[in-house]
Enzyme design. Sequence first.
Site, mmCIF file in Angstrom:
data_model
loop_
_atom_site.group_PDB
_atom_site.id
_atom_site.type_symbol
_atom_site.label_atom_id
_atom_site.label_comp_id
_atom_site.label_asym_id
_atom_site.label_seq_id
_atom_site.Cartn_x
_atom_site.Cartn_y
_atom_site.Cartn_z
ATOM 1 N N LYS A 174 0.832 -1.226 0.000
ATOM 2 C CA LYS A 174 0.000 0.000 0.000
ATOM 3 C C LYS A 174 0.858 1.264 0.000
ATOM 4 O O LYS A 174 0.621 2.189 -0.749
ATOM 5 C CB LYS A 174 -0.898 0.088 1.255
ATOM 6 C CG LYS A 174 -1.720 -1.103 1.569
ATOM 7 C CD LYS A 174 -2.517 -0.907 2.848
ATOM 8 C CE LYS A 174 -1.690 -0.868 4.120
ATOM 9 N NZ LYS A 174 -1.010 -2.124 4.471
ATOM 10 N N ARG A 225 -8.752 1.711 9.738
ATOM 11 C CA ARG A 225 -8.412 0.318 10.020
ATOM 12 C C ARG A 225 -9.429 -0.332 10.930
ATOM 13 O O ARG A 225 -9.274 -1.503 11.294
ATOM 14 C CB ARG A 225 -7.068 0.276 10.739
ATOM 15 C CG ARG A 225 -5.889 0.034 9.838
ATOM 16 C CD ARG A 225 -4.682 0.316 10.682
ATOM 17 N NE ARG A 225 -3.624 -0.584 10.418
ATOM 18 C CZ ARG A 225 -2.534 -0.241 9.741
ATOM 19 N NH1 ARG A 225 -2.404 0.963 9.231
ATOM 20 N NH2 ARG A 225 -1.582 -1.099 9.589
ATOM 21 N N ARG A 281 12.008 -5.973 4.058
ATOM 22 C CA ARG A 281 11.820 -4.509 3.966
ATOM 23 C C ARG A 281 12.901 -3.775 4.757
ATOM 24 O O ARG A 281 13.251 -4.149 5.857
ATOM 25 C CB ARG A 281 10.453 -4.116 4.508
ATOM 26 C CG ARG A 281 10.305 -2.582 4.591
ATOM 27 C CD ARG A 281 8.909 -2.134 4.725
ATOM 28 N NE ARG A 281 8.239 -2.668 5.881
ATOM 29 C CZ ARG A 281 6.936 -2.490 6.116
ATOM 30 N NH1 ARG A 281 6.199 -1.803 5.257
ATOM 31 N NH2 ARG A 281 6.367 -3.000 7.184
ATOM 32 N N ARG A 323 12.325 -2.147 10.344
ATOM 33 C CA ARG A 323 11.330 -1.679 11.315
ATOM 34 C C ARG A 323 11.218 -2.665 12.475
ATOM 35 O O ARG A 323 11.235 -3.869 12.250
ATOM 36 C CB ARG A 323 9.966 -1.529 10.618
ATOM 37 C CG ARG A 323 9.665 -0.105 10.211
ATOM 38 C CD ARG A 323 8.479 0.010 9.327
ATOM 39 N NE ARG A 323 7.230 -0.585 9.810
ATOM 40 C CZ ARG A 323 6.071 -0.489 9.172
ATOM 41 N NH1 ARG A 323 5.999 0.206 8.040
ATOM 42 N NH2 ARG A 323 4.980 -1.043 9.644
ATOM 43 N N ARG A 377 0.426 -8.722 13.774
ATOM 44 C CA ARG A 377 -0.182 -7.693 12.907
ATOM 45 C C ARG A 377 -1.151 -8.323 11.909
ATOM 46 O O ARG A 377 -2.194 -7.752 11.594
ATOM 47 C CB ARG A 377 0.912 -6.914 12.159
ATOM 48 C CG ARG A 377 1.634 -5.919 13.065
ATOM 49 C CD ARG A 377 2.953 -5.477 12.478
ATOM 50 N NE ARG A 377 2.815 -4.763 11.227
ATOM 51 C CZ ARG A 377 3.798 -4.658 10.320
ATOM 52 N NH1 ARG A 377 4.965 -5.223 10.527
ATOM 53 N NH2 ARG A 377 3.606 -3.976 9.214
#
Length: 215
Positions: free
Chosen positions: A13, A88, A127, A160, A171
């Site tokens: 996203k 969300r 990532r 992260r 998550r």
Amino acid sequence: MRMVFLGAPGVGKGTQAELAALKFGVPKISTGDLLRAAVVQGTSLGREAKEYMDRGDLVPDQVVIGLVEEKVGAPECTKGFILDGFPRTVPQADRLSELLMAKGQSLDKVVCFLIPREEVVQRLGGRRGCSRCSAVYHVEFVPPKNDGVCDECGKELVQRDDDREETVRSRLSVYEEQTAPLIEYYREKNLLSELNGSGPVDTVQKRLVALLSGP
Ligand code: AP5
């Protein structure tokens, strides 16, 4: 052009919101980026948010809604915006719609990005993000020109905290329980478009641009 980008963690996203914001000349508003900036600045909001984010939980609705209200009301959003990672929860979605209605506005589209779960895990595992600007890379799929260094500003790339395997698992279940119901919520309002998020970044971007340029 007022849009919401919806989808599981790591679905792409943020990457696509960044590109679409440039292409369509509207700002991207990422609640994840806003919260991480507050954490780095060490504000009281940032300290509160960090506890939730480190566990992979959602930050309380009223905190996130406050952040978004401020941004959506700013002059740079008069031509539109792309909301990345907000809403969300159903209360966040209800509040967004009230907020826009009060300004005589409404959402134009909600794009839900879909990729298989194994790809999510692969994307999040690799990532890396810039420790200064918000540029995002992937060690294999979107590598920087020089290993471990941001192309944009030369700063070191970091992983992260919430991309650790156990936090990713939590998550993903938080997404299924609290955010996935928004798919039906927006489908019922005839705002939902589903987008295949698999394949290279530019392939997904072409699909997205075609979708957003259509009726
Ligand atoms: P947030 O930062 O929004 O995290 P997220 O929704 O979990 O989404 P991600 O940023 O992990 O993934 P993405 O879909 O943007 O993927 P990306 O483009 O980076 O939120 C973090 C936390 O903040 C939440 O857990 C929560 O605690 C809190 N929070 C935020 N908003 C909130 C809200 N509204 N309410 C309550 N709490 C909130 O891509 C992932 C990787 O894949 C990257 O490495 C990228 O380079 C790579 N990649 C992207 N596209 C492709 C492709 N096509 N092919 C291969 N690799 C790709």
